[in-house]
Design an enzyme around this catalytic site. Structure first.
Site, PDB file in Angstrom:
ATOM      1  N   GLU A   1     -13.756  -4.409  -5.803  1.00  0.00           N
ATOM      2  CA  GLU A   1     -13.865  -2.958  -5.956  1.00  0.00           C
ATOM      3  C   GLU A   1     -15.268  -2.472  -5.612  1.00  0.00           C
ATOM      4  OE1 GLU A   1     -11.514  -0.913  -6.421  1.00  0.00           O
ATOM      5  OE2 GLU A   1      -9.850  -2.134  -7.146  1.00  0.00           O
TER       6      GLU A   1
ATOM      7  N   ASP B   1      -2.183  -6.721  -0.535  1.00  0.00           N
ATOM      8  CA  ASP B   1      -2.113  -5.650   0.476  1.00  0.00           C
ATOM      9  C   ASP B   1      -3.252  -5.632   1.483  1.00  0.00           C
ATOM     10  OD1 ASP B   1      -3.811  -4.983  -1.595  1.00  0.00           O
ATOM     11  OD2 ASP B   1      -2.998  -2.979  -1.921  1.00  0.00           O
TER      12      ASP B   1
ATOM     13  N   THR C   1     -10.273   0.005   3.685  1.00  0.00           N
ATOM     14  CA  THR C   1      -9.192   0.217   2.732  1.00  0.00           C
ATOM     15  C   THR C   1      -9.534   1.304   1.728  1.00  0.00           C
ATOM     16  OG1 THR C   1      -7.581  -0.971   1.359  1.00  0.00           O
ATOM     17  CG2 THR C   1      -9.911  -1.458   0.978  1.00  0.00           C
TER      18      THR C   1
ATOM     19  N   GLU D   1       4.176   4.199  -9.787  1.00  0.00           N
ATOM     20  CA  GLU D   1       3.452   2.969  -9.503  1.00  0.00           C
ATOM     21  C   GLU D   1       4.385   1.816  -9.150  1.00  0.00           C
ATOM     22  OE1 GLU D   1      -0.197   0.720  -9.208  1.00  0.00           O
ATOM     23  OE2 GLU D   1       0.397   2.827  -9.081  1.00  0.00           O
TER      24      GLU D   1
ATOM     25  N   GLU E   1      -2.183   6.209  -0.491  1.00  0.00           N
ATOM     26  CA  GLU E   1      -1.551   5.401   0.558  1.00  0.00           C
ATOM     27  C   GLU E   1      -0.482   6.146   1.350  1.00  0.00           C
ATOM     28  OE1 GLU E   1      -3.838   2.741  -1.880  1.00  0.00           O
ATOM     29  OE2 GLU E   1      -2.353   4.248  -2.446  1.00  0.00           O
TER      30      GLU E   1
END
Length: 575
Positions: free
Chosen positions: A133, A273, A470, A366, A387
């Site tokens: 992160e 992902d 991302t 989610e 997304e």
């Protein structure tokens, strides 16, 4: 044509299609584009201004109570025993907003933010943080903003900027390096910014956590000339790829010290992902044959073992047998990746299914159980994720189909209706009741607002080729960073066709119908058919199907496969 060249021309043509000169359009859409881009701009500044008023310089805004949270060190439900009292936040949301400010044309606020960070931000703090992160949010935000600040075509901080953001980024990158000191080269998931890896630190990490570092750390090496960052990220990526199964699938969690899998279920959602995303995007950015040789079989394995019609379930990486039939909101990035890979038809099919779930609930829950067509009973939240907006942006750029603008408008209306509050934008705790949660994630400004804005106003992309990380931070495709950059990456070499009453229209990679039957690998007089990611790989004979769409296109003949009356795929339908 070698395998690398098959891949690179797909990517080159798609970059031509995606991020080049604005295309003349029907005037009836111009008013809508202007109206909707202005609506997104207001959303962004409502979120940004409330953060700056009530939460800055702490990490993120709590919009219901108009307060703050230092979420960067609280990710993953982290207990705060290792958080020093001296930690007063990292201005996370401000860092995440930098490239969005530039894209929306607010150079003065960008300059003000850069100068504040240059003078006040320090990473010499006793704070245990998540490596992944912190990499995608903070390091990515800093290197992207540095590149924007030093852009020779628009120097926004003339006379004041002396590479301070790059100095900060390099300092942060050095603090990451102790995490890679493992027998396998796979990094620990957590690192203390001041003291390195803590004693008795957990050895468990995710595939995306250790396989999605190459963009930010690779660019940091290119900018500083210090190879350690790119080397560390690539070593971890190579180790991870070496752990794949014989089916070219990877699990979700693993042990960084032993290199053993902990969770064997493979998917395209949480925990995996961005691994797929970074293989392709790093290939576009750096042009490494090695990265393409990883992405191509990885993508084809997903299509073979995880795809069921327009949906993607999870499967055991060792056997390919389905494990969990579920949709997760993070999977909604996949259609955007498919566009970059050249599989626009597959992207459109998957995107429409995600949007159908969005329409059903007003936002995207989610976790949604595909086999029962219901929301997961304990994961009903929507944390303002970007997304679906991201994939909508990519598909509109690829097709120029105005339907995607309608999708964007629907997303914007839902966000304003359900999540906008006086103090910003709040996450949704339960999509069935629309109960709110007191958290405005930084990615709402870095990605959600950015992709929605670019959907309706892509002027930032004119004459430029960017790869978005991302976390939505733009990185330019530069000749100096690329092993062998073809001329077609250069905007001046792009060609256009005149269609539809004389209007100028950009070349679409999909109109070329790239097919492996016409792309052969010539080696010592031997011709080898090469599978293309533009097509669905041949499915095994016992694959159950419900219609022809489930069966896809044969990867070597380019003929449509059909679904028999008995429910099996084959090449009975020839086209």
């Amino acid at each position: 044509m070698a395998i690398r060249n098959v891949g690179i021309w797909i990517v080159v043509l798609l970059l031509m299609m995606l991020f080049q000169s604005s295309i003349s359009e029907d005037p009836r859409w111009a008013a809508k584009r202007k109206r909707m881009s202005e609506k997104v701009r207001k959303m962004f500044y409502h979120a940004y201004d409330n953060y700056m008023t009530h939460a800055f310089p702490y990490d993120e805004l709590k919009p219901l109570t108009k307060s703050y949270t230092n979420s960067l060190v609280e990710l993953g439900n982290l207990k705060l025993e290792h958080l020093s009292q001296e930690y007063n936040g990292s201005a996370l949301t401000l860092i995440e907003s930098l490239s969005s400010l530039v894209i929306m044309g607010n150079n003065s606020e960008f300059e003000r933010a850069v100068l504040w960070l240059s003078e006040n931000l320090s990473f010499d703090v006793d704070a245990r943080t998540n490596l992944f992160e912190c990499n995608i949010r903070v390091l990515g935000g800093l290197v992207s903003a540095h590149i924007l600040a030093t852009d020779s075509t628009n120097r926004m901080v003339q006379g004041h900027y002396k590479n301070q953001l790059l100095v900060l980024a390099e300092d942060l990158g050095r603090r990451f390096l102790p995490a890679f000191n493992t027998p396998t080269g796979l990094p620990y998931a957590w690192v203390n910014l001041k003291y390195g890896v803590m004693e008795n630190e957990t050895t468990e990490t995710s595939t995306s956590g250790c396989g999605s570092l190459i963009l930010e750390m690779g660019v940091l090496s290119r900018l500083t000339g210090d190879p350690r960052y790119e080397f560390s990220a690539m070593r971890a990526l190579r180790t991870l790829w070496g752990m794949r199964s014989s089916l070219n699938l990877l699990g979700t969690t693993l042990n960084v010290e032993t290199g053993e899998w902990i969770e064997y279920s493979s998917g395209i959602g949480a925990g995996v992902d961005s691994f797929y995303e970074y293989l392709l995007k790093a290939y576009i950015l750096f042009g490494s044959d090695e990265l393409w040789s990883m992405f191509q079989p990885a993508y084809l394995a997903v299509q073979k073992y995880l795809r069921h019609g327009p949906w993607y379930h999870e499967a055991d990486m060792r056997t390919g047998m389905a494990t969990y039939w579920q949709l997760t909101s993070l999977q909604a990035f996949w259609p955007g990746l498919q566009v970059l890979a050249g599989d626009v038809s597959g992207a459109n099919s998957s995107h429409r299914e995600f949007f159908s779930v969005w329409k059903k609930y007003g936002v995207l829950p989610e976790r949604y159980l595909l086999d029962h067509q219901i929301i997961h009973p304990t994961e009903k939240y929507y944390p303002l994720r970007p997304e679906l907006a991201e994939s909508t942006f990519y598909l509109y750029q690829a097709t120029k189909d105005p339907w995607y603008m309608d999708v964007g408008e629907s997303i914007i209306d839902s966000l304003n209706l359900y999540t906008k509050v006086e103090g910003g934008f709040a996450s949704i705790k339960d999509v069935t009741s629309m109960e709110l949660e007191d958290h405005q994630h930084s990615f709402f400004l870095a990605e959600t607002c950015k992709y929605l804005y670019l959907l309706f106003n892509d002027s930032f992309l004119v004459g430029r080729n960017y790869v978005f990380t991302t976390e939505g931070h733009p990185l330019p495709v530069l000749r100096a960073w690329h092993d062998r950059l073809p001329d077609t990456y250069i905007p001046s070499t792009h060609t256009y066709s005149i269609e539809n009453g004389g209007r100028e229209k950009g070349v679409s990679a999909m109109s070329l119908q790239i097919c492996p039957a016409t792309n052969l690998n010539h080696r010592d007089g031997y011709e080898e058919h090469v599978e293309s990611v533009c097509h669905i790989r041949d499915l095994v004979n016992n694959h159950r199907c419900f219609n022809d769409e489930d069966c896809g296109v044969d990867a070597t003949s380019c003929r449509q496969r059909s679904c028999s009356i008995a429910g099996f795929c084959g090449l009975w339908l020839l086209t």
